[in-house]
Write a protein that holds these residues in place. Structure first.
Motif, PDB file in Angstrom:
ATOM      1  N   ALA A  80      -6.016  -4.726  49.748  1.00  0.00           N
ATOM      2  CA  ALA A  80      -5.218  -5.903  50.102  1.00  0.00           C
ATOM      3  C   ALA A  80      -5.776  -7.139  49.417  1.00  0.00           C
ATOM      4  O   ALA A  80      -5.022  -7.961  48.854  1.00  0.00           O
ATOM      5  CB  ALA A  80      -5.209  -6.094  51.619  1.00  0.00           C
ATOM      6  N   GLY A  81      -7.108  -7.296  49.439  1.00  0.00           N
ATOM      7  CA  GLY A  81      -7.725  -8.463  48.820  1.00  0.00           C
ATOM      8  C   GLY A  81      -7.510  -8.516  47.317  1.00  0.00           C
ATOM      9  O   GLY A  81      -7.156  -9.570  46.761  1.00  0.00           O
ATOM     10  N   VAL A  82      -7.692  -7.373  46.628  1.00  0.00           N
ATOM     11  CA  VAL A  82      -7.567  -7.350  45.172  1.00  0.00           C
ATOM     12  C   VAL A  82      -6.109  -7.512  44.741  1.00  0.00           C
ATOM     13  O   VAL A  82      -5.802  -8.263  43.800  1.00  0.00           O
ATOM     14  CB  VAL A  82      -8.164  -6.046  44.600  1.00  0.00           C
ATOM     15  CG1 VAL A  82      -7.906  -5.960  43.100  1.00  0.00           C
ATOM     16  CG2 VAL A  82      -9.663  -5.973  44.886  1.00  0.00           C
ATOM     17  N   MET A 150      -9.484  -3.778  38.373  1.00  0.00           N
ATOM     18  CA  MET A 150     -10.501  -4.816  38.149  1.00  0.00           C
ATOM     19  C   MET A 150     -10.000  -6.113  38.762  1.00  0.00           C
ATOM     20  O   MET A 150      -8.803  -6.404  38.709  1.00  0.00           O
ATOM     21  CB  MET A 150     -10.723  -5.027  36.654  1.00  0.00           C
ATOM     22  CG  MET A 150     -11.428  -3.881  35.942  1.00  0.00           C
ATOM     23  SD  MET A 150     -13.181  -3.760  36.349  1.00  0.00           S
ATOM     24  CE  MET A 150     -13.788  -5.294  35.640  1.00  0.00           C
ATOM     25  N   ILE A 151     -10.894  -6.867  39.366  1.00  0.00           N
ATOM     26  CA  ILE A 151     -10.465  -8.163  39.897  1.00  0.00           C
ATOM     27  C   ILE A 151     -10.459  -9.195  38.767  1.00  0.00           C
ATOM     28  O   ILE A 151     -11.285  -9.119  37.843  1.00  0.00           O
ATOM     29  CB  ILE A 151     -11.369  -8.637  41.051  1.00  0.00           C
ATOM     30  CG1 ILE A 151     -12.766  -9.004  40.534  1.00  0.00           C
ATOM     31  CG2 ILE A 151     -11.465  -7.616  42.149  1.00  0.00           C
ATOM     32  CD1 ILE A 151     -13.578  -9.778  41.529  1.00  0.00           C
ATOM     33  N   PRO A 152      -9.538 -10.137  38.801  1.00  0.00           N
ATOM     34  CA  PRO A 152      -9.567 -11.222  37.802  1.00  0.00           C
ATOM     35  C   PRO A 152     -10.854 -12.026  37.931  1.00  0.00           C
ATOM     36  O   PRO A 152     -11.323 -12.292  39.044  1.00  0.00           O
ATOM     37  CB  PRO A 152      -8.345 -12.067  38.173  1.00  0.00           C
ATOM     38  CG  PRO A 152      -7.500 -11.193  39.040  1.00  0.00           C
ATOM     39  CD  PRO A 152      -8.427 -10.274  39.751  1.00  0.00           C
ATOM     40  N   ILE A 153     -11.459 -12.347  36.852  1.00  0.00           N
ATOM     41  CA  ILE A 153     -12.717 -13.097  36.893  1.00  0.00           C
ATOM     42  C   ILE A 153     -12.396 -14.577  37.109  1.00  0.00           C
ATOM     43  O   ILE A 153     -12.215 -15.353  36.170  1.00  0.00           O
ATOM     44  CB  ILE A 153     -13.527 -12.896  35.605  1.00  0.00           C
ATOM     45  CG1 ILE A 153     -13.750 -11.385  35.371  1.00  0.00           C
ATOM     46  CG2 ILE A 153     -14.860 -13.626  35.689  1.00  0.00           C
ATOM     47  CD1 ILE A 153     -14.471 -10.701  36.500  1.00  0.00           C
ATOM     48  N   LEU A 238     -18.073  -6.183  44.218  1.00  0.00           N
ATOM     49  CA  LEU A 238     -18.187  -5.096  43.243  1.00  0.00           C
ATOM     50  C   LEU A 238     -17.399  -5.377  41.967  1.00  0.00           C
ATOM     51  O   LEU A 238     -17.728  -4.839  40.907  1.00  0.00           O
ATOM     52  CB  LEU A 238     -17.688  -3.780  43.862  1.00  0.00           C
ATOM     53  CG  LEU A 238     -18.485  -3.227  45.052  1.00  0.00           C
ATOM     54  CD1 LEU A 238     -17.780  -2.028  45.654  1.00  0.00           C
ATOM     55  CD2 LEU A 238     -19.903  -2.857  44.628  1.00  0.00           C
ATOM     56  N   THR A 239     -16.333  -6.186  42.082  1.00  0.00           N
ATOM     57  CA  THR A 239     -15.409  -6.568  40.996  1.00  0.00           C
ATOM     58  C   THR A 239     -14.558  -5.405  40.487  1.00  0.00           C
ATOM     59  O   THR A 239     -13.760  -5.591  39.570  1.00  0.00           O
ATOM     60  CB  THR A 239     -16.151  -7.201  39.791  1.00  0.00           C
ATOM     61  OG1 THR A 239     -16.906  -6.199  39.107  1.00  0.00           O
ATOM     62  CG2 THR A 239     -17.048  -8.352  40.232  1.00  0.00           C
TER      63      THR A 239
END
Length: 599
Positions: A80-82, A150-153, A238-239
């Motif tokens: 949900a967060g990502v 992958m999460i956006p940086i 963790l990203t």
């Protein structure tokens, strides 16, 4: 085992609070002082796993429902967060969305399982864990499938992503404190007492008016929401996330293991378990690198075996025994308890009032066995109705129908309210709410609680506030002759003390009808006489009583009226002196040989 900050001992409590504060302070300050990135990582991981294990412990420890798939809720929070972050929504908001979905999923999974007995909840969590993993693999456009996400940086507090380690430690530590605070709030409140009571003796909890399925659902929803919130942050830390890691059975078991080794069912046991296990595995990984692949599983296995063999109650159990032993050496207990005083009985002549309970044409079958056959009788206000009969006559089955634990195949039980209107309750909680309290043939104390806490479970029925319930429990304990043992664990009482405790727990509910199932069986003559006086004094306060008894001294001394059951049928009813002289009663209850000898 009671959690260490509510043991009823001023010395233990005074030791525990500073030790807890020192532990938490060291958990935060140590990596800041050392300043090493790897040390930061270890302590962030400790906070995350301690928070997850604390969340698991609410349902696995307090409620006693073994969840082996708690990574479901952790994974929901992570995804949900990502996913929302990829849509430009901050994970600070995403974590609450994930928590809501996780709580809903927990209720949907748990509701059918909590209505059953056995390992169904544990099996369901494992099954649904695999379902969620497969769903995450299938919906590739949303979850990235096996490739993962992958999460956006995006750096900064808004996105929970940082170059430095300190901000991550602050968030992880804050989440740990929040989970501990929620766990402490639950355990020290009405919900916590209800959860432990349900875990220990579900039947007794139901008789005390606890809606056991409802309180478990509340616990699992809170537990899932907390695990989901931690999962959201961990994903940011963790990203990268992918289904096999987010919905992992081994990860779920790992979470539960921290609580088991630290002290399952205690507030701070999961924290101690994480403090012991996480540094060992993380340091081994850091020092040995690729050579340590799978070493964490070996470490967990060895420590789990040692904990089961030498610390069955976990680290908290060891601390509790050590501190209690030290306290007993400094302050020896009294060698003799204060005598139990019988409650003074009213001197006024007793007269029964209007009908308060009616049993009409009750029939019950178990397969081909006809247990009760067209049983009908009534109970009057302020009356003691004795119920006798040989073993297997159907007395306890009848009690179960009179308190909602069994539904009759035909017929009905109706109870009048304070206004005199009759209604037909269904569940044990419904019967309790209308003023019907009961004891059990085999005494059912909440063994992990003190005498005071046992009685508080009943007192909560009329006093929702903890302090009010505690005061009512203490008053009831003194009236029932249990005052000297308020802080004693229930499993340390004699059989006579346990029976008084069960009556006290019911009386704390302030019932209008009291169902007593052989409360005098197995106790000595002195306790029988004391119990008779106690029952009569309860009746003189206006409580109506139905008592199953085989102790004829008690039946004759207590009963205003007697019902005799044989083979599920009422064979006699009336004045005790007349009923016991009835030849049919003598033959049914004492045997044909006795009847022939006295004819």
């Amino acid at each position: 085992m009671k959690q260490i900050l509510s043991l009823g001992s001023s010395r233990i409590a005074s030791w525990a609070a500073p030790a807890l504060l020192a532990t938490l302070a060291a958990l935060f300050i140590t990596p800041v002082v050392i300043g090493d990135a790897f040390v930061y990582h270890v302590f962030v991981t400790i906070c995350i796993f301690a928070a997850l294990s604390t969340a698991w412990n609410i349902v696995g420890g307090f409620a006693g429902q073994l969840s082996l798939g708690h990574a479901i809720f952790y994974g929901i929070g992570a995804y949900a967060g990502v996913i929302l972050m990829n849509l430009g929504i901050s994970p600070w908001l995403g974590m609450f969305v994930g928590a809501a979905f996780a709580a809903l999923a927990a209720v949907v999974i748990s509701y059918p399982c909590f209505r059953l007995h056995g390992p169904f909840f544990a099996l369901a969590t494992i099954a649904f864990l695999e379902v969620f993993r497969v769903l995450a693999l299938h919906f590739r456009d949303l979850t990235g499938g096996a490739t993962g996400l992958m999460i956006p940086i995006k750096m900064g507090w808004q996105w929970m992503v940082f170059r430095e380690r300190l901000p991550s430690l602050i968030i992880a530590f804050g989440m740990l404190l929040f989970c501990l605070a929620v766990a402490q709030w639950i355990r020290s409140g009405k919900l916590g007492y209800y959860l432990v009571a349900t875990r220990e003796r579900e039947s007794a909890a139901k008789a005390a008016g606890v809606r056991t399925v409802q309180v478990r659902l509340i616990a699992v929803a809170i537990s899932a929401a907390l695990a989901s919130m931690v999962g959201t942050f961990h994903a940011m830390y963790l990203t990268f996330i992918e289904p096999s890691a987010m919905f992992s059975l081994s990860f779920s078991i790992q979470i539960a293991m921290f609580a088991l080794i630290g002290g399952i069912g205690t507030v701070y046991g999961p924290l101690l378990g994480a403090l012991l296990l996480v540094p060992l595995t993380e340091l081994a990984r850091g020092w040995l690198g690729a050579e340590a692949l799978g070493l964490h599983g070996f470490v967990y296995g060895v420590l789990l075996v040692l904990a089961v063999l030498f610390m069955p109650n976990g680290i908290m159990g060891v601390l509790h025994r050590y501190l209690q032993k030290s306290e007993e050496e400094e302050e020896p207990r009294q060698t003799q308890a204060a005598p139990v005083a019988a409650v003074p009985r009213a001197e006024a002549e007793h007269e029964a009032g209007p009908e308060i309970l009616r049993a009409e044409n009750l029939d019950k079958h178990f397969g081909g066995l006809h247990v009760t056959k067209d049983v009908s009788f009534s109970l009057r206000e302020g009356e003691i109705l004795g119920m006798i009969g040989p073993n297997g006559a159907g007395k306890t089955t009848l009690f179960n129908m009179l308190s909602g634990f069994l539904q009759p195949d035909s017929g009905k039980v109706t109870v009048s309210d304070s206004a005199g209107n009759f209604s037909a309750p269904i569940s044990p909680a419904d019967f309790a709410s209308i003023g019907v309290g009961r004891t059990f043939q085999i005494v059912q104390p909440f063994a992990a609680m003190t005498v005071e806490e046992n009685i508080m479970v009943g007192a909560f029925h009329r006093h929702p506030d903890v302090n009010d319930a505690r005061e009512a429990a203490r008053e009831t304990a003194h009236r029932m002759g249990l005052g000297p043992w308020l802080n004693a664990e229930a499993n340390g009482l004699t059989i006579g003390g346990l029976k008084r405790l069960e009556v006290a727990r019911v009386m704390a509910m302030q019932p209008r009808i009291l169902l007593l199932d052989e409360v005098m069986a197995g106790i000595n003559q002195t306790d029988v006489r004391r119990a008779i006086d106690l029952m009569l004094s309860i009746r003189d306060t206006g409580v109506s009583i139905i008592a199953i008894e085989h102790v004829m001294q008690a039946v004759m001394s207590l009963s205003d009226r007697v019902i005799v059951l044989n083979s599920g049928e009422i064979v006699a009813e009336g004045d005790p002196q007349e009923v016991v002289r009835d030849p049919h009663v003598i033959e049914a209850y004492l045997g044909k040989g006795f009847a022939d000898a006295n004819s």
